[in-house]
Design a protein around this motif. Structure first.
Motif, mmCIF file in Angstrom:
data_model
loop_
_atom_site.group_PDB
_atom_site.id
_atom_site.type_symbol
_atom_site.label_atom_id
_atom_site.label_comp_id
_atom_site.label_asym_id
_atom_site.label_seq_id
_atom_site.Cartn_x
_atom_site.Cartn_y
_atom_site.Cartn_z
ATOM 1 N N ALA A 1 0.814 -1.207 0.000
ATOM 2 C CA ALA A 1 0.000 0.000 0.000
ATOM 3 C C ALA A 1 0.849 1.260 0.000
ATOM 4 C CB ALA A 1 -0.937 0.001 1.208
ATOM 5 N N LEU A 2 2.041 1.185 0.602
ATOM 6 C CA LEU A 2 2.882 2.381 0.679
ATOM 7 C C LEU A 2 3.220 2.919 -0.714
ATOM 8 C CD1 LEU A 2 5.331 1.522 3.610
ATOM 9 C CD2 LEU A 2 3.415 3.136 3.614
ATOM 10 N N GLY A 3 3.485 2.020 -1.641
ATOM 11 C CA GLY A 3 3.857 2.461 -2.990
ATOM 12 C C GLY A 3 2.739 2.355 -3.987
ATOM 13 N N HIS B 1 -5.548 8.243 -0.655
ATOM 14 C CA HIS B 1 -4.568 7.213 -0.301
ATOM 15 C C HIS B 1 -4.325 7.148 1.213
ATOM 16 C CE1 HIS B 1 -1.229 4.490 -0.802
ATOM 17 N NE2 HIS B 1 -0.430 5.323 -0.128
ATOM 18 N N LEU B 2 -3.923 8.259 1.812
ATOM 19 C CA LEU B 2 -3.593 8.259 3.244
ATOM 20 C C LEU B 2 -4.808 7.967 4.121
ATOM 21 C CD1 LEU B 2 -1.554 8.621 5.478
ATOM 22 C CD2 LEU B 2 -1.963 11.100 5.379
ATOM 23 N N PRO B 3 -5.957 8.628 3.895
ATOM 24 C CA PRO B 3 -7.131 8.294 4.724
ATOM 25 C C PRO B 3 -7.499 6.819 4.644
ATOM 26 C CG PRO B 3 -7.529 10.328 3.535
ATOM 27 C CD PRO B 3 -6.255 9.753 2.978
ATOM 28 N N LEU B 4 -7.362 6.244 3.439
ATOM 29 C CA LEU B 4 -7.693 4.832 3.283
ATOM 30 C C LEU B 4 -6.751 3.957 4.105
ATOM 31 C CD1 LEU B 4 -10.004 3.733 1.571
ATOM 32 C CD2 LEU B 4 -8.335 3.091 -0.171
ATOM 33 N N LEU B 5 -5.467 4.287 4.083
ATOM 34 C CA LEU B 5 -4.501 3.519 4.881
ATOM 35 C C LEU B 5 -4.809 3.622 6.369
ATOM 36 C CD1 LEU B 5 -1.057 4.207 3.155
ATOM 37 C CD2 LEU B 5 -2.692 2.379 2.747
ATOM 38 N N LEU B 6 -5.120 4.814 6.835
ATOM 39 C CA LEU B 6 -5.418 5.002 8.255
ATOM 40 C C LEU B 6 -6.667 4.223 8.670
ATOM 41 C CD1 LEU B 6 -4.676 8.831 8.638
ATOM 42 C CD2 LEU B 6 -3.220 6.897 9.292
ATOM 43 N N VAL B 7 -7.705 4.312 7.823
ATOM 44 C CA VAL B 7 -8.971 3.640 8.143
ATOM 45 C C VAL B 7 -8.798 2.127 8.214
ATOM 46 C CG1 VAL B 7 -11.272 3.111 7.232
ATOM 47 C CG2 VAL B 7 -10.447 5.465 7.261
ATOM 48 N N VAL C 1 -12.446 5.408 -5.314
ATOM 49 C CA VAL C 1 -11.095 5.959 -5.143
ATOM 50 C C VAL C 1 -10.171 5.545 -6.283
ATOM 51 C CG1 VAL C 1 -11.350 6.060 -2.630
ATOM 52 C CG2 VAL C 1 -10.317 4.035 -3.695
ATOM 53 N N THR C 2 -10.589 4.551 -7.086
ATOM 54 C CA THR C 2 -9.755 4.127 -8.226
ATOM 55 C C THR C 2 -10.381 4.525 -9.570
ATOM 56 O OG1 THR C 2 -10.847 1.944 -8.245
ATOM 57 C CG2 THR C 2 -8.812 2.165 -6.943
ATOM 58 N N TYR C 3 -11.389 5.375 -9.546
ATOM 59 C CA TYR C 3 -12.095 5.738 -10.769
ATOM 60 C C TYR C 3 -11.142 6.444 -11.741
ATOM 61 C CZ TYR C 3 -15.509 7.892 -13.869
ATOM 62 O OH TYR C 3 -16.222 8.298 -14.974
ATOM 63 N N ALA C 4 -11.208 6.014 -12.986
ATOM 64 C CA ALA C 4 -10.409 6.605 -14.076
ATOM 65 C C ALA C 4 -8.918 6.433 -13.858
ATOM 66 C CB ALA C 4 -10.749 8.086 -14.249
ATOM 67 N N ARG C 5 -8.520 5.394 -13.135
ATOM 68 C CA ARG C 5 -7.090 5.141 -12.936
ATOM 69 C C ARG C 5 -6.745 3.712 -13.377
ATOM 70 N NH1 ARG C 5 -4.551 8.916 -9.928
ATOM 71 N NH2 ARG C 5 -2.892 7.425 -9.369
ATOM 72 N N ALA C 6 -7.370 3.260 -14.434
ATOM 73 C CA ALA C 6 -7.145 1.908 -14.936
ATOM 74 C C ALA C 6 -5.712 1.707 -15.387
ATOM 75 C CB ALA C 6 -8.104 1.622 -16.097
ATOM 76 N N ASP C 7 -5.025 2.787 -15.775
ATOM 77 C CA ASP C 7 -3.639 2.641 -16.218
ATOM 78 C C ASP C 7 -2.705 2.247 -15.082
ATOM 79 O OD1 ASP C 7 -4.219 5.064 -15.021
ATOM 80 O OD2 ASP C 7 -2.522 6.084 -16.009
ATOM 81 N N ALA C 8 -3.146 2.466 -13.808
ATOM 82 C CA ALA C 8 -2.303 2.114 -12.653
ATOM 83 C C ALA C 8 -2.802 0.862 -11.954
ATOM 84 C CB ALA C 8 -2.254 3.281 -11.662
ATOM 85 N N ALA C 9 -3.656 0.091 -12.619
ATOM 86 C CA ALA C 9 -4.301 -1.054 -11.968
ATOM 87 C C ALA C 9 -3.550 -2.358 -12.149
ATOM 88 C CB ALA C 9 -5.727 -1.206 -12.496
ATOM 89 N N ASP C 10 -2.345 -2.311 -12.684
ATOM 90 C CA ASP C 10 -1.595 -3.552 -12.870
ATOM 91 C C ASP C 10 -1.224 -4.152 -11.515
ATOM 92 O OD1 ASP C 10 -1.748 -3.197 -15.567
ATOM 93 O OD2 ASP C 10 0.232 -2.218 -15.718
#
Length: 412
Positions: free
Chosen positions: A56-58, A67-73, A112-121
């Motif tokens: 999750a860090l990277g 990103h950060l709120p999700l990690l904390l939660v 939180v991942t909407y429109a970020r399919a290019d980073a979904a590998d």
């Protein structure tokens, strides 16, 4: 899954002692199985949580603001659940928090991942926590909710992941495979938890029933022992006093009979202190012979007591000495009452291995099978008394007389 304390049937007469005894054993195995489950869960969640946290860090799959709120939660409740499982404090509450939070994170994942399919590998970091979520449900909820979480979490993950990837056919197989794998593993965790807890409950129930049965048997045995002891005491003391009173023809004999009656009443008043047949301070065999001479003289002055005591004869525990004297007194009383003292002889012999007292008479004998159960002259006052101190009593009777042998072996 929680279990209620197992009910234990108790005898009202022994309710309080039985409750005290069974309380500690009632959940003995369950507590230890729960502890083992918590430790294993803490270890597994710590490993999976660390792996997810490092990924999750990277991670760039979710939007930076989330990103950060999700990690904390996610990871704060997870860390609290691991700590609570190790400490054994507040496990259900903290595990319940994580079990509720994690499905919410899965619901939010497409946003939180909407429109970020290019980073979904690659697998998202939430994938490593699927079975942590179902395991948290095992710690926090009952069986119905455990099954529901085992089904809902993989389904939510599959929906969230396919939404993130766009639902391409090539991705469907991989996502469905991951979801099915998570569901199967969740089923295994639930089954193992259910099995271990069920076995623990069964063991505790068997232990509780055994303790309850033992407590009831011990209470009954104590009552029976007390009854026999009191009956034997009355038989010995009262009968001896009556025999002495019957034979009292002089003031001295009358005084002796009165003293024996007072002793009988004193022993009856102190029955609870007399169960051990006197103190356990060691006495010499010669003292036993002297005591036998006194009691035999009180019952019949014409009967000698022969004593053959080896120099190597050890000391005898006081309770054993008293039991031997009382058992021999009963045998002499029986011979006087039933055989009229005909041919009565008393002999004591002791060497380095055994102490033996023999009481014989030449009376008509008797049929042991015809003795009623409530008559304790032989059964309680002789046989049981010797057995209580680790000795042995043998009674042989025939038409030409009765032979009573009392044996007690010295410790080697």
């Amino acid at each position: 899954m929680t279990t209620e304390p197992l009910p234990i049937a108790v005898d009202p007469a022994v309710r309080r002692p039985l409750g005290d005894i069974a309380a500690g054993a009632e959940r003995f195995t369950q507590a230890r199985v729960e502890r083992i489950i918590r430790i294993v869960v803490a270890l597994g969640c710590a490993v999976l949580g660390t792996q997810a946290f490092l990924n999750a860090l990277g991670s760039r799959q979710e939007a930076p603001p989330a990103h950060l709120p999700l990690l904390l939660v996610v990871f704060i409740p997870l860390a609290m659940m691991v700590a609570a499982s190790v400490a054994g404090v507040g496990v259900r509450t903290v595990a319940g928090i994580f079990a509720v939070v994690f499905p919410i994170v899965l619901l939010c994942w497409p946003l939180v991942t909407y429109a970020r399919a290019d980073a979904a590998d690659g697998a998202p970091w939430i994938w490593y926590l699927l079975n942590v979520g179902t395991t948290a449900a095992v710690l926090a909820f009952g069986l119905t909710l455990q099954i529901a979480w085992a089904a809902v979490i993989p389904i939510l993950y599959a929906i969230a992941r396919l939404t993130q990837l766009g639902g391409a056919p090539a991705d469907v197989v991989d996502v469905v495979r991951d979801a099915v794998f998570a569901a199967i593993l969740a089923a295994v965790v639930i089954t193992l938890g259910r099995l271990l807890r069920g076995v623990a409950v069964g063991i505790d129930q068997a232990r509780s029933e055994a303790v309850a049965s033992y407590a009831v048997a011990a209470a009954h045995n104590a009552a029976e022992t007390e009854r026999v002891a009191v009956a034997a005491l009355m038989h010995d003391s009262v009968l001896a006093a009556l025999i002495a009173a019957e034979r009292a023809h002089t003031p001295r004999e009358e005084a002796l009979a009165a003293a024996m009656a007072r002793e009988a009443l004193t022993r009856l008043a102190n029955t609870d202190q007399d169960a051990g047949e006197g103190p356990d301070e060691p006495v010499a065999v010669a003292a036993i012979a002297a005591a036998l001479r006194r009691v035999v003289a009180d019952l019949d002055a014409d009967v000698p007591v022969a004593a053959d005591i080896a120099a190597a004869a050890p000391l005898v525990p006081g309770r054993v000495a008293r039991a031997v004297v009382l058992a021999a007194t009963q045998a002499v009383s029986n011979a006087i009452v039933h055989a009229h003292g005909e041919g009565l002889r008393v002999a004591l012999r002791a060497d380095g291995q055994r102490l033996r007292v023999q009481v014989t008479d030449r009376g008509p004998g008797f049929d042991p099978a015809s003795i009623p159960d409530d008559r304790l002259g032989i059964r309680g006052s002789i046989v049981a008394r010797m057995a209580a101190v680790g000795g042995r009593a043998r009674v042989r009777t025939a038409a030409d007389g009765t032979h009573v042998v009392l044996d007690w072996e010295f410790s080697r």
